[in-house]
Design a protein around this motif. Structure first.
Motif, PDB file in Angstrom:
ATOM      1  N   ALA A  42       1.092  -1.222  -0.455  1.00 30.58           N
ATOM      2  CA  ALA A  42      -0.338   0.138   0.168  1.00 30.58           C
ATOM      3  C   ALA A  42       0.983   1.124  -0.089  1.00 30.58           C
ATOM      4  N   ASN A  43       1.874   1.449   0.636  1.00 34.58           N
ATOM      5  CA  ASN A  43       2.527   2.028   0.701  1.00 34.58           C
ATOM      6  C   ASN A  43       3.771   2.422  -0.040  1.00 34.58           C
ATOM      7  N   VAL A  44       3.908   1.443  -1.236  1.00 34.92           N
ATOM      8  CA  VAL A  44       4.288   2.193  -2.838  1.00 34.92           C
ATOM      9  C   VAL A  44       3.652   2.467  -3.439  1.00 34.92           C
ATOM     10  N   THR A  45       3.046   2.129  -3.034  1.00 30.74           N
ATOM     11  CA  THR A  45       1.012   2.454  -4.479  1.00 30.74           C
ATOM     12  C   THR A  45       1.281   3.579  -4.434  1.00 30.74           C
ATOM     13  N   ALA A  46       0.714   4.143  -3.585  1.00 25.81           N
ATOM     14  CA  ALA A  46       0.276   5.460  -2.771  1.00 25.81           C
ATOM     15  C   ALA A  46       1.674   6.371  -3.199  1.00 25.81           C
ATOM     16  N   ARG A  47       2.600   6.102  -3.031  1.00 24.67           N
ATOM     17  CA  ARG A  47       4.139   6.712  -3.177  1.00 24.67           C
ATOM     18  C   ARG A  47       4.154   7.022  -4.704  1.00 24.67           C
ATOM     19  N   ILE A  96      -4.891  12.970 -12.865  1.00 20.26           N
ATOM     20  CA  ILE A  96      -4.709  13.853 -11.859  1.00 20.26           C
ATOM     21  C   ILE A  96      -5.593  13.814  -9.824  1.00 20.26           C
ATOM     22  N   VAL A  97      -6.828  13.833 -10.762  1.00 23.14           N
ATOM     23  CA  VAL A  97      -7.671  13.241  -9.008  1.00 23.14           C
ATOM     24  C   VAL A  97      -7.449  11.524  -8.827  1.00 23.14           C
ATOM     25  N   GLY A  98      -7.390  10.853  -9.964  1.00 21.23           N
ATOM     26  CA  GLY A  98      -7.864   9.982  -9.433  1.00 21.23           C
ATOM     27  C   GLY A  98      -6.694   9.309  -9.145  1.00 21.23           C
ATOM     28  N   SER A  99      -5.695   9.927  -9.136  1.00 22.17           N
ATOM     29  CA  SER A  99      -4.298   9.991  -8.330  1.00 22.17           C
ATOM     30  C   SER A  99      -3.800   9.853  -6.988  1.00 22.17           C
ATOM     31  N   VAL A 101      -6.832   9.894  -5.055  1.00 25.76           N
ATOM     32  CA  VAL A 101      -7.686   9.204  -4.724  1.00 25.76           C
ATOM     33  C   VAL A 101      -7.258   7.631  -4.475  1.00 25.76           C
ATOM     34  N   VAL A 102      -6.248   7.546  -5.429  1.00 27.29           N
ATOM     35  CA  VAL A 102      -5.569   6.020  -4.518  1.00 27.29           C
ATOM     36  C   VAL A 102      -5.016   6.472  -3.706  1.00 27.29           C
ATOM     37  N   THR A 103      -3.306   7.584  -3.897  1.00 24.94           N
ATOM     38  CA  THR A 103      -2.595   7.891  -2.936  1.00 24.94           C
ATOM     39  C   THR A 103      -3.657   7.785  -1.480  1.00 24.94           C
ATOM     40  N   GLY A 104      -4.912   8.604  -1.187  1.00 27.53           N
ATOM     41  CA  GLY A 104      -5.824   8.586   0.049  1.00 27.53           C
ATOM     42  C   GLY A 104      -5.988   7.808   0.219  1.00 27.53           C
ATOM     43  N   VAL A 105      -6.146   6.812  -0.416  1.00 24.34           N
ATOM     44  CA  VAL A 105      -7.197   5.263  -0.214  1.00 24.34           C
ATOM     45  C   VAL A 105      -5.785   4.626   0.461  1.00 24.34           C
ATOM     46  N   ARG A 173       9.038   4.284   1.354  1.00 28.44           N
ATOM     47  CA  ARG A 173       8.422   5.089   1.300  1.00 28.44           C
ATOM     48  C   ARG A 173       9.745   5.972   0.820  1.00 28.44           C
ATOM     49  N   LEU A 174      10.383   6.350   1.350  1.00 25.66           N
ATOM     50  CA  LEU A 174      11.374   7.077   0.548  1.00 25.66           C
ATOM     51  C   LEU A 174      13.106   6.492   0.083  1.00 25.66           C
ATOM     52  N   GLY A 175      12.838   5.482  -0.740  1.00 24.77           N
ATOM     53  CA  GLY A 175      13.247   4.597  -0.888  1.00 24.77           C
ATOM     54  C   GLY A 175      12.507   4.927  -2.504  1.00 24.77           C
ATOM     55  N   VAL A 176      11.465   4.711  -2.467  1.00 24.39           N
ATOM     56  CA  VAL A 176      10.305   4.559  -3.697  1.00 24.39           C
ATOM     57  C   VAL A 176       9.679   5.925  -3.851  1.00 24.39           C
ATOM     58  N   MET A 177       9.998   7.064  -3.424  1.00 24.14           N
ATOM     59  CA  MET A 177      10.229   8.266  -4.344  1.00 24.14           C
ATOM     60  C   MET A 177      11.869   8.866  -5.086  1.00 24.14           C
ATOM     61  N   VAL A 178      12.133   8.455  -3.679  1.00 23.41           N
ATOM     62  CA  VAL A 178      13.855   8.841  -4.837  1.00 23.41           C
ATOM     63  C   VAL A 178      14.108   8.084  -5.652  1.00 23.41           C
ATOM     64  N   LEU A 179      14.068   6.303  -5.836  1.00 21.27           N
ATOM     65  CA  LEU A 179      14.103   6.177  -7.112  1.00 21.27           C
ATOM     66  C   LEU A 179      12.969   6.554  -8.601  1.00 21.27           C
ATOM     67  N   GLY A 180      12.127   6.466  -7.627  1.00 29.50           N
ATOM     68  CA  GLY A 180      10.541   6.946  -8.858  1.00 29.50           C
ATOM     69  C   GLY A 180      10.566   7.766  -9.035  1.00 29.50           C
TER      70      GLY A 180
END
Length: 651
Positions: A42-47, A96-99, A101-105, A173-180
């Protein structure tokens, strides 16, 4: 770092712990792997979803508003994308809106899963630590400050929960954000991406230096917490003595010193944090400023210096947004490292406690102890307390003998009294029977079997022990009497209280048997606490009884009443009575006189008086026949006891 010579067993085993956080995950995290996996996914998906808005915004600026390029998204076939500016605009809005929503959920799912995972692990660690503490041998508690153990059960377990809940998932989360972000930036413009990401190696090096520098400071900080807890516990536990001695200022000074030590160690950690976090923010800020500078010049004047190619407005906007996004997680590395080092120090203490070996155990194929006759034999028993708790754990380095060649037999149903000067070893003799300590040499046999062949719970379940240091828990009177026989009926509780001459004073309490006694029974007198302790033993109905100064805190009248009830209780049971007040043991079947850890006399009350040895001397003092006990008089009594030949049947 301390050595085995100057550290306690707790510190030594703590220092031996290898890769504590890895061990924490192996032994506890894998039990809840499904919650950890759910949280991580869930964390990776949200990020990942949170990276879409800046990317789509940049594409929309170039394709829809400026019209400089086609509408394309990475990893999305062009056939799936709409054509026409208006359709592309609304598609961008929807993505953008969908992203969001997905981030929040998925952020909510991550929060729930991560908290369940962390708190379940914390619960298991705390309960396992407490269970291990319960099994540890008595030398550990003789040597260890209980405040440090409380710190493990509370502070250290909580630190692990914070790490598992925040740092572990934030690291992902940090790893996903930096790599992404790095992947998106390289996709848009690999040359400008180099400007943004050039500070990453510097941040990694800075972080490694910080981790090495802060680790010993965290270890010292956790130790100072244990010292402070111990000082607070000792001062509050002895508040009556403190007030009676008018030593409030002295205790305040000690607590102040311990608190200031904790303050100093905490500040040593914070000083590094004050350097590290701003340093990381500065490096991240440099990356942002460099990106803005190079990208801005690129748009105004074309590719600067060694750079080549074109940079679109949309790509530049995406760079600015994503560079700002990378600043925050990189700046939060300090929090992650802070929680990591704190958790590492705490997990070392947790596993240091877990790894302390338990020496006093029962064999797996233990002998049955169902129908206890009660014949107890001490055969050539020697005992020496270990020099330290570490020596006890390692099984060596015993000190001087406190018991030497103790040999006697208590037949079923007999009452054996142990008397002698303070420090003679009377209580130690009985604690060996309970296996609170193990003999250094010789053996103790129950019904013909070495007590080390029995399961501990069977052995101790057969023995009722009433200590001079009465222990009561913060509960009701009935709960304290019922302790050890939790299924006993109220009628059984009342009957036990009557046998212990406690029923009358219990009825006078505000709520009778439902009256709360306070922590350690502070709301009761010493005599009342002892009678409740005796009632608890009566209710357990053991085959062997040990009374260690059981009537030392009661008045003469109550003592006579208790003695009368104890005569009924001990009638068919093997009983050991330790007493300084010799009048309470004059009717014992056998009296053992200990001095200097040895049995120097044995016999009945009358026979020992006739011998005129140490027992007769002690009796004369208590009977008031002599006013004091001069050293030379005591020495002469001991000499006469040593010279008296053994009676028939004596060892």
């Amino acid at each position: 770092m301390g050595t085995a010579d100057d550290d306690g067993v707790f510190e030594v085993y703590r220092d031996r712990v290898d890769r504590p956080l890895s061990r924490l995950f192996r032994e506890y995290g894998l039990r809840e792997i499904e919650w950890f996996t759910l949280g991580m996914v869930a964390n990776v998906t949200a990020r990942v979803a949170s990276l879409l808005p800046p990317l789509v915004l940049g594409v929309a600026i170039d394709a829809v508003f400026v019209g400089e390029s086609d509408y394309t998204l990475p990893l999305v076939p062009d056939a799936w994308l709409p054509t026409g500016d208006e359709a592309q605009f609304w598609f961008s809005v929807a993505v953008i809106v969908g992203s969001f929503v997905v981030t929040g959920v998925f952020t909510w799912i991550y929060g729930v899963a991560a908290n369940v995972f962390a708190h379940r692990v914390m619960h298991d660690v705390r309960t396992d630590s407490f269970a291990k503490m319960q099994r540890l041998d008595m030398p550990f508690f003789d040597d260890k400050q209980t405040g440090e153990v409380m710190s493990v059960l509370n502070n250290d377990a909580s630190n692990l929960e914070v790490f598992l809940d925040n740092a572990l998932q934030n690291s992902a989360r940090l790893g996903v954000m930096v790599l992404g972000i790095a992947a998106v930036l390289v996709y848009l413009n690999w040359q400008l991406a180099l400007v943004t990401l050039v500070v990453i190696p510097a941040m990694v090096g800075f972080t490694l230096w910080f981790m090495r520098a802060v680790e010993p400071r965290y270890v010292a900080q956790r130790s100072s917490v244990g010292d402070l807890n111990t000082r607070l516990e000792n001062s509050l536990g002895g508040v009556e003595l403190v007030k009676a001695s008018a030593t409030e200022d002295h205790e305040t000074e000690k607590v102040t010193a311990a608190s200031y030590s904790y303050f100093e160690h905490t500040m040593a950690v914070l000083r590094l944090n004050y350097l590290y976090r701003p340093g990381m923010e500065l490096l991240a800020g440099v990356a942002f400023a460099a990106t803005f500078l190079v990208g801005g010049v690129w748009l105004f004047s074309g590719a600067p210096g060694p750079f080549t190619g074109e940079l679109s407005v949309g790509a530049f906007v995406t760079f600015i947004f994503l560079t700002q996004r990378i600043v925050t997680p990189l700046a939060e590395v300090s929090n992650i490292v802070d929680q990591y080092e704190n958790a590492k120090a705490s997990s070392e203490r947790v596993f240091g406690l877990m790894d302390v070996p338990v020496k006093i155990t029962g064999p797996d194929d233990h002998a049955p102890l169902d129908d206890v006759a009660g014949r107890v034999e001490y055969r050539d028993v020697d005992f020496a307390y270990p020099e330290t708790a570490l020596a006890a754990a390692e099984g060596d380095e015993h000190g001087e003998l406190v018991l030497s060649d103790v040999t006697f037999t208590a037949e079923p149903g007999e009452t054996v009294a142990l008397v002698g000067p303070t420090g003679a070893g009377k209580s130690t003799v009985c604690k060996l029977l309970l296996r609170l300590y193990d003999v250094t040499d010789g053996e103790i046999r129950l019904d013909g079997t070495d007590i080390r062949e029995y399961a501990l719970e069977d052995l101790r379940g057969a023995i009722g022990y009433v200590s001079q240091d009465t222990v009561l828990f913060d509960g009701t009177v009935a709960e304290n009497i019922r302790y050890g026989r939790f299924d006993a009926s109220h009628e059984d509780v009342v009957a036990a209280a009557k046998d212990a001459e406690a029923h009358e004073f219990i009825q006078r309490l505000p709520q009778g048997y439902d009256t709360r006694v306070g922590e350690d029974g502070v709301k009761l007198s010493g005599g009342q606490r002892q009678r409740l302790s005796i009632a608890r033993t009566v209710l357990q109905d053991p085959e062997i009884l040990v009374f260690d100064e059981a009537t030392s805190a009661v008045d003469t009248e109550t003592e006579l009443l208790i003695q009368r009830s104890l005569e009924r209780l001990t009638e068919d049971r093997t009983t050991f009575v330790i007493a300084h007040r010799l009048s309470t043991v004059r009717d014992a079947d056998r009296i053992l006189v200990l001095d200097g850890g040895e049995i120097v006399e044995r016999g009945t009350h009358e026979a020992l008086l006739e011998d005129g040895g140490l027992y007769a001397t002690l009796w004369s003092v208590q009977a008031g026949e002599i006013e004091s006990l001069p050293d030379e008089f005591l020495a002469d009594a001991r000499r006469r006891a040593a010279e008296r030949p053994p009676r028939d049947g004596e060892d």
